[in-house]
Design a protein around this motif. Structure first.
Motif, PDB file in Angstrom:
ATOM      1  N   ARG A  59      -1.111  -5.895  -6.990  1.00  7.82           N
ATOM      2  CA  ARG A  59      -1.618  -4.740  -7.911  1.00  7.82           C
ATOM      3  C   ARG A  59      -1.040  -4.506  -9.105  1.00  7.82           C
ATOM      4  NH1 ARG A  59      -5.135  -1.325  -3.795  1.00  7.82           N
ATOM      5  NH2 ARG A  59      -5.697  -2.823  -2.551  1.00  7.82           N
ATOM      6  N   TRP A 118       0.151   3.518  -4.013  1.00 10.25           N
ATOM      7  CA  TRP A 118       0.621   2.247  -3.559  1.00 10.25           C
ATOM      8  C   TRP A 118       1.809   1.883  -3.194  1.00 10.25           C
ATOM      9  CZ3 TRP A 118      -2.590  -1.258  -1.358  1.00 10.25           C
ATOM     10  CH2 TRP A 118      -2.322  -2.687  -1.381  1.00 10.25           C
ATOM     11  N   LYS A 177      -2.649   5.970  -8.551  1.00  9.38           N
ATOM     12  CA  LYS A 177      -2.888   4.722  -7.876  1.00  9.38           C
ATOM     13  C   LYS A 177      -1.469   4.078  -7.683  1.00  9.38           C
ATOM     14  CE  LYS A 177      -7.952   3.855  -8.657  1.00  9.38           C
ATOM     15  NZ  LYS A 177      -8.921   2.989  -9.197  1.00  9.38           N
TER      16      LYS A 177
END
Length: 108
Positions: free
Chosen positions: A45, A81, A77
C-alpha cells in the motif's frame, strides 16, 4: 485500623493514571526483513515511499501515533496500516501485501 471504605476515600483521584500500559517490546528483525524500508515494502500500500521517515528499526517500533501525525505527516490510513502491521509483526506474523479491493461499480 482503618476500614476499607475509609481507606479508599483517601486515595487521590489521579492514582489510576499511574497504571499505564506496559511498554511494548521491539522485535528483532527476522527473515529477509532487516530494516524499516524492507518492512514497509513487504506490507504494501505504497508504504515504501515513506521509509525514509523512519530513522531506524527501533524508531519504526517506538514511534507514537502523534509523532507519525505531526512530525512525519502521515495520513490516517497510513498510520493505521503501519500500526496494524507493527503489532502483527510483534505477534510473529510475517508481513505480506494485502491488496485493496476495487470499488464496487454503481448500478442503476
Amino acid at each position: 485500623m482503618l476500614s476499607t471504605a475509609r481507606y479508599l476515600t483517601r486515595i487521590p483521584a489521579g492514582i489510576r493514571s499511574l497504571h499505564g500500559s506496559a511498554t511494548k517490546s521491539i522485535p528483532a528483525p527476522r527473515g529477509d526483513i532487516k530494516d524499516p524500508a524492507t518492512f514497509l515494502t513487504k506490507i504494501g500500500r505504497n508504504s515504501a515511499q515513506i521509509a525514509d521517515k523512519f530513522k531506524s528499526w527501533d524508531h519504526l517500533f517506538t514511534a507514537s501515533t502523534a509523532e507519525m501525525k505531526s512530525d512525519m505527516a502521515l495520513s490516517v490510513k497510513q498510520r493505521r496500516w503501519i500500526l496494524n502491521w507493527r503489532e502483527k509483526y510483534r505477534q510473529g506474523v510475517n508481513p505480506y501485501d494485502i491488496p485493496l479491493k476495487p470499488p464496487k461499480k454503481k448500478t442503476k
